[in-house]
Design an enzyme around this catalytic site. Sequence first.
Site, short mmCIF file in Angstrom:
data_model
loop_
_atom_site.label_atom_id
_atom_site.label_comp_id
_atom_site.label_asym_id
_atom_site.label_seq_id
_atom_site.Cartn_x
_atom_site.Cartn_y
_atom_site.Cartn_z
N LYS A 1 0.07 4.03 1.98
CA LYS A 1 -0.29 2.76 2.61
C LYS A 1 0.73 2.45 3.70
O LYS A 1 1.93 2.40 3.45
CB LYS A 1 -0.31 1.63 1.58
N LYS B 129 2.29 0.01 6.61
CA LYS B 129 2.39 -1.36 7.11
C LYS B 129 2.09 -1.34 8.60
O LYS B 129 2.67 -0.54 9.35
CB LYS B 129 3.79 -1.91 6.87
N LYS C 253 -1.83 -9.57 -7.77
CA LYS C 253 -0.40 -9.64 -8.03
C LYS C 253 -0.20 -10.52 -9.26
O LYS C 253 -0.31 -11.76 -9.17
CB LYS C 253 0.33 -10.26 -6.83
MG LIG Z 1 -0.76 -6.73 1.01
#
Ligand SMILES: [Mg+2]
Length: 364
Positions: free
Chosen positions: A165, A167, A271
Amino acid sequence: MSAAENLSLEYRPFSLDLAEPLETADGTIASRDGFLVRLVDEADDRDGAGDEAAVGYGEATPLPGWTESREDCERALERAQAALQTGGPSAALEAVDRQVAARHALSLALSDLQATRESTPLYRYLGQGPMVGRVPVNATIGDGSPDETVAAARAAVDRGFPTCKLKVGLRSVEADVERVRRVREAVGDRIELRADANEAWTFEEAQSALAGFADCGVSILEQPLPAGALEGHADLREESRGVSIALDEGLLEHGVDAICDAGAADVVVLKPMALGGIDVARQVAAWLTELEVAPLVTTTIDGVVARTGAVHLAAAIPDVPACGLATGDLLATDLGRDPVLIEKGSAVVPQAKGLGVSDVWGDR
Ligand SMILES: [Mg+2]
């Protein structure tokens, strides 16, 4: 939960240095500060020596923009401590209902305690149906020059990660598309590439990024637009050319029903610290799955207790996509030994009873 009247809750503050400073809604932070929570059931300690008592651990690590403040968290834990004495676990949970980090700590400690009593790993206590002992995880690659990004992606692939992943969103769209293109050239087609823009773009910028990323075979673009832009994300999905749209910041703002009603996401990031616990996150995951949106699990850069809880949660979600759970090295210090081995792009779920963290409190 049996023998509730014999449960006691203790908490102590901690401060964990970050390996690199973190940008948050409230500015840059250098450490993750929170509270380690311990529940002890003295009823299980038949000889009073302390060694027989069943224990459960939890962690409250507030993060500005995502949870209550550290001060509100401490006050909530104080209330939970008192409520536990008078009304047991349900009263204690009620006392911290609106303070998500405090609730996360308490509910995790309760689940750890109960799974420990049942001599079962936490994920088996949480889950129903087939469960896996390994959770696929992604490598996370920060913003950097194209050369730095390529080097980090190559290193992740060498370590066995099948998913990276990246950024994005800190430079121009053209520069980000070029970074992703360079990574794709370097790692070939077998690696899954995702991008997370953390709300950086306007609709037009997101459109243009999406077109460039589609050409690079990006699988998921996370939170391209600000959290409030539900319709905008739904519109982007219409022209996504095979790139799935994920919402992360948008979940807290809108909730599952509004996201699904608007058709705003293919994937939603959970989360547990921001949702109030792995029990809540698990319910949200089940609801998303029913609505044909994929849940994936990550953390708010938490200590080992909360991270391990998130790994157990992910292991209890059927067919969970690669999760953002290889985050331990974002901390320079930790609460204790990490029981989760990251191996060839998977988190190996601890098979000890409960959470599987043991040396975090230090005096037992
Ligand atoms: Mg995120």
